[in-house]
Scaffold this active site. Structure first.
Site, mmCIF file in Angstrom:
data_model
loop_
_atom_site.group_PDB
_atom_site.id
_atom_site.type_symbol
_atom_site.label_atom_id
_atom_site.label_comp_id
_atom_site.label_asym_id
_atom_site.label_seq_id
_atom_site.Cartn_x
_atom_site.Cartn_y
_atom_site.Cartn_z
ATOM 1 N N SER A 129 49.697 -23.351 -3.654
ATOM 2 C CA SER A 129 50.839 -22.285 -3.695
ATOM 3 C C SER A 129 51.466 -22.518 -5.038
ATOM 4 C CB SER A 129 51.604 -22.559 -2.457
ATOM 5 O OG SER A 129 52.515 -21.256 -2.374
ATOM 6 N N ARG A 198 63.799 -16.342 4.744
ATOM 7 C CA ARG A 198 62.820 -17.269 5.392
ATOM 8 C C ARG A 198 61.867 -16.350 6.106
ATOM 9 N NH1 ARG A 198 59.623 -21.609 4.340
ATOM 10 N NH2 ARG A 198 58.989 -22.642 6.282
ATOM 11 N N ASP A 307 44.763 -14.129 2.348
ATOM 12 C CA ASP A 307 45.895 -14.238 1.695
ATOM 13 C C ASP A 307 45.958 -12.997 0.771
ATOM 14 O OD1 ASP A 307 48.002 -15.211 -0.018
ATOM 15 O OD2 ASP A 307 46.912 -17.082 -0.599
ATOM 16 N N HIS A 340 48.193 -17.081 3.673
ATOM 17 C CA HIS A 340 48.515 -18.039 2.450
ATOM 18 C C HIS A 340 48.697 -19.272 3.036
ATOM 19 C CE1 HIS A 340 50.147 -19.176 -1.449
ATOM 20 N NE2 HIS A 340 51.195 -19.457 -0.676
ATOM 21 N N ASP A 341 49.108 -19.369 4.155
ATOM 22 C CA ASP A 341 49.559 -20.861 4.781
ATOM 23 C C ASP A 341 48.243 -21.801 5.460
ATOM 24 O OD1 ASP A 341 52.333 -21.261 4.470
ATOM 25 O OD2 ASP A 341 52.740 -20.845 6.418
#
Length: 358
Positions: A129, A198, A307, A340-341
């Protein structure tokens, strides 16, 4: 690339393993936006690290073979100098007097740590990232000082889509009255803005396919209510009427509340913008020219099919560009559905891919 200067910055870091007598087994690890330098547990700190499944003895980044250094980014709030740090000239926190921050600055700070440890050359520089972008900045700046480059779910520069998302996150924080133009008391942060930023971030970090399998349309239960809030589906008042109805909302709520108090708002703004400002094209006039500055012996770029924050075409762009200066440059696209995680949660796919590099 700091616009301005800071005096005697401090960089927090942790290490695992032992440096070999030849000094040829050092691995420099850069983090994403919000983690500390605590990537894995150690005798000094036995708590689990943010990459516990990846760094350690007999793990893909094997600390019985490699000397691993993880730095807390310059500009962060976990020991390294950042907007929340006291300015030695004034005795007051820098806050918005902290200079404009670039990921190149974070890379240079990481290199200062490497040099302070007496290391002339790295076995590899690694990042995912934002950490992958910083690792790339490091490889561009110090192309002759690292043998390997491992970049995960990163980019040579951010797409307008991801810039737009982060711009909105920053606006959510800055429009919270509690932000107070960056002068908020540290014990009274802009909670609403940070919570919303967040939540938006978590939406971009995972994938719709994962959430469809994981949550479906499951309804939230009463026990997801946050103490002192009116977001429970059974709470009285307007907050209850438009509060949490679904499990996916409960998931976002839990992550938002966990983030509160864990990260400084101004540090978040600076590092978020540093991601948007990064562009390999600044180092040669084009992305291709910038990537040609990387002179490592080996490189591996890993992307994830689901992603959409750093999509696969950005990983391919890096891998293709690196081949101009790196003899052994490979690209792996993993079919993870966690978005993405994935590099934090899909260990069954990421462990073999990263172990193959090491």
């Amino acid at each position: 690339m700091l616009h301005g200067a800071i005096e005697s910055p401090r960089i927090a870091y942790e290490t695992w393993g032992e440096l070999s007598p030849a000094g040829d087994n050092a691995v420099l690890l850069f983090t994403g936006l919000s983690p500390s330098a605590h990537a894995a547990s150690s005798p000094d700190d036995p708590s689990s690290g943010w990459w516990e499944d990846m760094v350690g003895a007999d793990k893909p980044i094997d600390t019985s073979r490699y000397f691993v250094i993880c730095v807390n980014s310059l500009g962060s709030c976990f020991g390294s100098t950042g907007p929340a740090t006291a300015n030695p000239a004034t005795g007051q926190s820098y806050r918005l007097d902290f200079p404009v921050l670039a990921l190149e600055d974070v890379a240079h700070a990481g290199h200062a740590v490497v040099e302070s440890l007496g290391i002339d050359r790295l076995f590899a520089v690694v990042g995912a990232s934002m950490g992958g972008m910083t690792a790339l900045a490091y490889a561009v700046a110090y192309g002759e000082r690292t043998d390997g480059v491992l970049l995960i779910s990163s980019a040579a520069r951010c797409l307008p889509f991801s810039i737009a998302l982060r711009s909105l996150q920053r606006e959510l924080i800055r429009t919270d009255p509690a932000w107070a133009d960056g002068q908020y008391p540290f014990d009274v942060p802009p909670i609403v803005g940070m919570r919303l930023a967040r939540k938006l971030g978590m939406i971009t970090y995972r994938s719709a396919a994962e959430w469809a399998l994981r949550f479906g349309r499951e309804r939230a239960t009463d026990d997801v209510a946050v103490a002192g809030s009116a977001r429970s589906p059974t709470a009285d008042g307007a907050g209850g009427r438009f509060g949490i109805d679904f499990e996916v909302e409960s998931y976002l709520e839990a992550h938002a509340n966990k983030f509160i108090g864990a990260f400084d708002a101004n540090c978040y703004l600076y590092l978020s913008r540093a991601m948007d400002l990064f562009d390999v094209a600044d180092h040669g006039g084009s992305v291709a020219a910038g990537l040609q500055r990387v002179r490592a012996k080996r490189a591996l770029v890993i992307g994830v099919e689901s992603d959409f924050l750093f999509p696969p075409q950005q990983q391919r762009e890096i891998a293709d560009g690196l081949r101009a200066g790196v003899a052994d440059a490979d690209f792996k696209l993993l079919p993870s559905i966690q978005g993405h995680d994935s590099f934090l949660v899909d260990m069954d796919r990421f462990r073999p891919a990263i172990a193959s590099f090491f």
